[in-house]
Design a protein around this motif. Structure first.
Motif, short mmCIF file in Angstrom:
data_model
loop_
_atom_site.label_atom_id
_atom_site.label_comp_id
_atom_site.label_asym_id
_atom_site.label_seq_id
_atom_site.Cartn_x
_atom_site.Cartn_y
_atom_site.Cartn_z
N GLY A 197 133.52 19.95 154.55
CA GLY A 197 132.07 19.92 154.42
C GLY A 197 131.39 19.24 155.59
N GLN A 198 132.18 18.89 156.60
CA GLN A 198 131.59 18.24 157.78
C GLN A 198 130.97 19.31 158.71
OE1 GLN A 198 134.29 16.14 160.46
NE2 GLN A 198 132.79 14.49 160.59
N PRO A 199 129.69 19.15 159.05
CA PRO A 199 129.07 20.12 159.98
C PRO A 199 129.45 19.78 161.42
CG PRO A 199 127.45 18.48 159.28
CD PRO A 199 128.75 18.10 158.60
N LEU A 200 129.78 20.80 162.20
CA LEU A 200 130.25 20.56 163.57
C LEU A 200 129.45 21.36 164.58
CD1 LEU A 200 134.13 20.74 163.06
CD2 LEU A 200 132.75 18.68 163.37
N ILE A 236 133.68 35.93 159.84
CA ILE A 236 133.85 34.47 159.77
C ILE A 236 135.21 34.15 160.36
CG2 ILE A 236 134.18 32.50 158.24
CD1 ILE A 236 132.15 33.79 156.37
N ARG A 237 135.23 33.26 161.32
CA ARG A 237 136.48 32.88 161.95
C ARG A 237 136.90 31.52 161.41
NH1 ARG A 237 136.54 33.45 167.51
NH2 ARG A 237 138.70 33.80 166.90
N LEU A 238 138.21 31.37 161.12
CA LEU A 238 138.74 30.07 160.67
C LEU A 238 139.65 29.55 161.77
CD1 LEU A 238 139.60 30.72 156.91
CD2 LEU A 238 137.57 29.65 157.89
N ILE A 239 139.32 28.42 162.33
CA ILE A 239 140.03 27.92 163.53
C ILE A 239 140.58 26.52 163.24
CG2 ILE A 239 139.73 27.37 165.99
CD1 ILE A 239 137.34 29.34 165.93
N HIS A 240 141.80 26.30 163.71
CA HIS A 240 142.41 24.97 163.53
C HIS A 240 141.59 23.95 164.34
CE1 HIS A 240 145.26 21.72 163.50
NE2 HIS A 240 145.99 22.39 162.60
N PRO A 241 141.29 22.80 163.72
CA PRO A 241 140.45 21.81 164.44
C PRO A 241 141.05 21.39 165.78
CG PRO A 241 140.74 21.17 162.14
CD PRO A 241 141.61 22.37 162.36
N ALA A 242 142.37 21.41 165.89
CA ALA A 242 142.99 20.97 167.15
C ALA A 242 142.62 21.89 168.30
CB ALA A 242 144.51 20.94 166.98
N ARG A 243 142.22 23.13 167.98
CA ARG A 243 141.83 24.06 169.05
C ARG A 243 140.37 23.88 169.47
NH1 ARG A 243 143.81 29.94 167.68
NH2 ARG A 243 142.96 30.27 169.76
N LEU A 244 139.70 22.95 168.81
CA LEU A 244 138.29 22.71 169.14
C LEU A 244 138.09 21.23 169.47
CD1 LEU A 244 136.76 24.77 166.19
CD2 LEU A 244 136.96 25.51 168.58
N PRO A 245 138.75 20.75 170.51
CA PRO A 245 138.68 19.31 170.78
C PRO A 245 137.27 18.84 171.13
CG PRO A 245 139.77 20.46 172.59
CD PRO A 245 139.56 21.46 171.51
N GLU A 246 136.43 19.77 171.58
CA GLU A 246 135.08 19.36 172.00
C GLU A 246 134.07 19.39 170.84
OE1 GLU A 246 134.70 18.50 175.09
OE2 GLU A 246 136.39 19.41 176.14
N ALA A 247 134.56 19.69 169.62
CA ALA A 247 133.60 19.77 168.50
C ALA A 247 133.15 18.36 168.11
CB ALA A 247 134.27 20.46 167.31
N GLN A 248 131.88 18.24 167.78
CA GLN A 248 131.40 16.94 167.31
C GLN A 248 130.55 17.12 166.06
OE1 GLN A 248 127.90 16.00 170.04
NE2 GLN A 248 129.61 15.93 171.48
N PRO A 249 130.58 16.11 165.16
CA PRO A 249 129.77 16.22 163.94
C PRO A 249 128.30 16.42 164.29
CG PRO A 249 131.25 14.33 163.82
CD PRO A 249 131.33 14.86 165.22
N VAL A 250 127.62 17.28 163.56
CA VAL A 250 126.19 17.52 163.86
C VAL A 250 125.36 17.38 162.58
CG1 VAL A 250 126.44 20.06 163.70
CG2 VAL A 250 124.54 19.09 164.95
N TYR A 251 124.69 16.26 162.51
CA TYR A 251 123.79 16.04 161.37
C TYR A 251 122.34 16.27 161.81
CZ TYR A 251 127.98 14.25 159.26
OH TYR A 251 129.26 14.15 158.78
N ALA A 252 122.12 16.14 163.12
CA ALA A 252 120.82 16.43 163.70
C ALA A 252 121.10 16.92 165.11
CB ALA A 252 119.97 15.16 163.77
N MET A 253 120.28 17.82 165.62
CA MET A 253 120.52 18.34 166.97
C MET A 253 119.21 18.48 167.74
SD MET A 253 121.59 22.21 165.92
CE MET A 253 122.12 22.81 167.49
N THR A 254 119.32 18.69 169.05
CA THR A 254 118.09 18.80 169.83
C THR A 254 117.50 20.21 169.67
OG1 THR A 254 119.23 19.54 171.82
CG2 THR A 254 118.88 17.17 171.59
N ILE A 255 116.21 20.30 169.89
CA ILE A 255 115.51 21.59 169.79
C ILE A 255 116.05 22.53 170.87
CG2 ILE A 255 113.24 22.69 169.96
CD1 ILE A 255 112.12 19.94 168.86
N HIS A 256 116.34 21.98 172.06
CA HIS A 256 116.90 22.82 173.13
C HIS A 256 118.17 23.52 172.65
CE1 HIS A 256 114.23 20.81 175.98
NE2 HIS A 256 114.52 21.80 176.80
N ARG A 257 119.02 22.78 171.97
CA ARG A 257 120.29 23.33 171.49
C ARG A 257 120.10 24.39 170.41
NH1 ARG A 257 125.48 22.65 173.19
NH2 ARG A 257 125.86 20.57 173.97
#
Ligand SMILES: Nc1ncnc2c1ncn2[C@@H]1O[C@H](COP(=O)(O)OP(=O)(O)OP(=O)(O)O)[C@@H](O)[C@H]1O
Length: 672
Positions: A535-538, A575-596
């Protein structure tokens, strides 16, 4: 420094302050502004009052040091201000607006050369190096001065050349037209765009396809959900019908994520067509050269092989990228630029799409075949949702620009609010947000302070609805993710998004992310948000070709059985299911910038409005944020800050809006 200048160049000459907005990634808060310890004289003063950063001064001094004989003080001053406005996205410095850009008239300690003095000094400097060989021109003459009816524009040589190249290619492309058989075109349009609307309404989507068929360069502009992708899918089918062979079509976008989304959307809209759909980044299409970020394998000497090049999210294209793309097109290749010119533009210099949509059309131009096959649309009396095409729009269409305005995905109050922001209509915006609509609310926990102060922790109760929404958003995601229901978890992920102007600082995404995480821990939904959980948003922050994931993609961690976590990412219908180890650059996102958030939509958004002194609080920022929402918008901040933002337009000076025959270089021995 507040950087307001009057907007006299906007569409239809709208008045209102405009701001030399600083892109989010280079924004520094006033208190953090670095001091250029080695600067002296005027540049040091301008640094002290906050007009120039240390980096601006450093770049200026490097340029001066590389120019034989150096630069006289007024030229040095102009170069420093030019560095500053280019950093904020302008291609050139509009000297008529020098005082307004500096906005230090009230500070008696800073006396600076006026625009007349700058123009004289720059002309004298250019004259002193005129006649040198072209090979040395950029080094000897780093600045270029251009005369336009609205005043002089000062350029760095590099952007001068790029703008000249863009202008030259666009002018050459508009001088001729593709040869098409009007009857074949009419039949193809009837097939792909059958008349389903109300009688008497112009069909701007059909018109766009007719323009693309009969013009080498087409701009298809419109906000989110106005049917641009729908039109693109069908216009490709129209072009295929024109023969003699099936068109070689390149679909591309400035970012990998936008390209992947375009491919998925076009595939969805072209189900009836058997054409395979793939899209790439513009960089990839042009062919990157290792070690050179702005040189490509495809260029004027080795043009792209395609018959049609379609660029989505073209509002994010910088001048440099547009220049390289135009140079790499065969003259007989159609270019179709698709995007929303009212959104935030590229973080680099230039906003070519809005320059192309806003420039004055030629009222005397004609396109006989277009006007014949689209006569019904051009003459239709129109309705409230599809107004008639007036003379200015007619001229624009003939010039290759079609604007879609009818919202097909969402409408009502949010669309009205977005439109009022786009037009800079502060009273309409105020009326909508105080109108008691459930779709649009303004939440100002601080009370409307005169400085537009941002919401703080002072009155937590005022954010009770926001807190409840965020907890509902997270708990729905967690509940679906725990049972491995990826579609439901992704639906929940896109149900709500907190959007901020800044990444850091008191109204930034980091601050709000921490607040939301604390809320989730306090309400018992998550034990520790720092540890991966179902349930963690990334948010992905890098492209990865192997997993076909892109910087800016969002996903949600789900339990795929036996407590094995996978990251679910949506791509079109898949829908793609990917092992977290293959996404080392993922970070939790609870709020993001408008640019993004550009290029995405969510059911509801909560937009944190920055304080009045933020240089990124502009009309474009608020428009981009509000148009991310399908069903509800919560604006968090003061009415003062909201209206000030609506009233400020980003200043992006460029010469592209000036017609060719009115744009003339001053003081040059010859054009390169
Ligand atoms: N003429 C039309 N008739 C019926 N449905 C339409 C028409 N045009 C667009 N739509 C539908 O409206 C929705 C939005 O259209 P589309 O995705 O093409 O918009 P867009 O401008 O590309 O949006 P975005 O910029 O957000 O990608 C889609 O579901 C599309 O199928």
């Amino acid at each position: 420094m507040t950087e307001h200048v009057r907007d006299s160049s906007g569409p239809a000459g709208q008045a209102g302050p405009i701001v030399a907005s600083t892109p989010e990634h280079v924004e520094r808060d006033r208190g953090d502004r670095q001091t250029a310890s080695t600067a002296t004289g005027l540049l040091a003063e301008l640094n002290r009052v906050g007009v120039l950063d240390a980096a601006d001064i450093h770049v200026t001094r490097t340029i001066a040091a590389g120019t034989p004989g150096g630069l006289p003080e007024p030229v040095m001053f102009a170069a420093a201000v030019l560095v500053r406005v280019v950093r904020a996205g302008s291609v050139c410095l509009d000297l008529a607006r020098l005082d307004e850009i500096l906005d230090i008239g009230a500070d008696p300690g800073v006396a600076h050369p006026d625009s007349a003095e700058v123009i004289t000094a720059v002309r004298a400097h250019i004259g002193s190096v005129a006649g040198q060989s072209d090979a040395d021109t950029a080094r000897l003459r780093p600045l270029r001065l251009v005369d336009t009816p609205a005043g002089e524009l000062l350029y760095f040589d590099r952007y001068f050349r790029q703008e000249l190249s863009v202008r030259t290619v666009l002018t050459a492309r508009s001088a001729g037209r593709p040869l098409v058989d009007p009857e074949v075109l009419r039949a193809a349009l009837d097939e792909q765009f059958p008349r389903t609307g109300a009688v008497g309404e112009p069909d701007r989507q059909r018109l766009a396809a007719a323009v693309a068929a009969t013009t080498w360069t087409t701009v298809l502009a419109g906000g989110p959900g106005t049917g641009k992708t729908f039109t693109v899918a069908r216009l490709v089918a129209v072009l295929d019908r024109l023969g003699p062979h099936r068109q070689r079509v390149a679909l591309c976008a400035p970012t990998g994520r936008a390209a992947a989304n375009l491919a998925a959307a076009v595939a969805r809209e072209s189900e009836a067509n058997d054409r395979p759909v793939a899209a790439s980044t513009i960089h990839r299409l042009l062919g990157t050269v290792p070690g050179a970020s702005n040189r490509f394998r495809h260029n004027a000497a080795n043009p792209l092989p395609h018959d049609v090049v379609i660029v989505d999210e073209a509002s994010m294209m910088s001048l440099t990228l547009m220049c390289r793309l135009l140079e790499a097109l065969r003259p007989s290749a159609r270019l179709i630029l698709v995007g929303d010119p009212d959104q935030l533009a590229s973080v680099d210099a230039g906003a070519v799409l809005s320059d192309m949509t806003d420039r004055e059309p030629d009222p005397h131009a004609h396109n006989e075949i277009l006007e014949a096959v689209s006569a019904e649309d051009l003459a239709a009396p129109g309705s409230a949702v599809e107004p008639a095409i007036g003379p200015v729009e007619h001229a624009r269409v003939v010039g290759g620009v079609v604007m879609l305005r009818r919202g097909r995905r969402f409408g009502g109050v949010i669309a009205e609010l977005a439109d009022a922001i786009r037009r800079g209509d502060t009273s309409r915006v105020a009326a909508i947000v105080t109108g008691g609509h459930s779709e649009v609310v303004l939440c100002d926990p601080d009370g409307a302070g005169p400085d537009g102060a941002r919401v703080g922790a002072e009155d937590p109760g005022a954010l009770a609805d926001f807190d409840a929404d965020v907890v509902a958003w997270a708990s729905a995601m967690i509940a679906s993710a725990r049972v491995g229901d990826a579609p439901a978890a992704l639906r929940a992920l896109n149900g709500h998004r907190v959007l901020c102007a800044h990444r850091d600082g008191p109204s930034g995404a980091s601050w709000w992310s921490r607040r939301i995480q604390q809320l989730l821990v306090d309400s018992g939904f998550v034990a520790d948000t720092r540890v991966p959980y179902a349930g963690q948003p990334l948010l992905l922050t890098a492209n990865d070709i192997r997993s076909a994931t892109f910087n800016g993609d969002t996903g949600v961690t789900i339990d795929s059985g036996d407590h094995r976590l996978r990251v679910a990412i949506e791509r079109g219908q898949d829908i793609r299911l990917i092992h977290p180890a293959r996404l080392p650059e993922a970070q939790p996102v609870y709020a993001m910038t408008i640019h993004r958030s550009q290029g995405s939509q969510y059911d509801g958004v909560s937009v944190v409005i920055p304080t009045l002194d933020s240089t990124i609080l502009t009309r474009e920022l608020l428009y981009t944020a509000v148009t991310r929402a399908r069903h509800s918008v919560r604006l968090i901040g003061s009415m003062d800050a909201l209206l000030a933002g609506v009233d400020r337009k980003v200043l992006r000076a460029s010469g592209l809006r000036t017609p060719q025959d009115q744009w003339r270089e001053l003081g040059a021995a010859s054009l390169p």
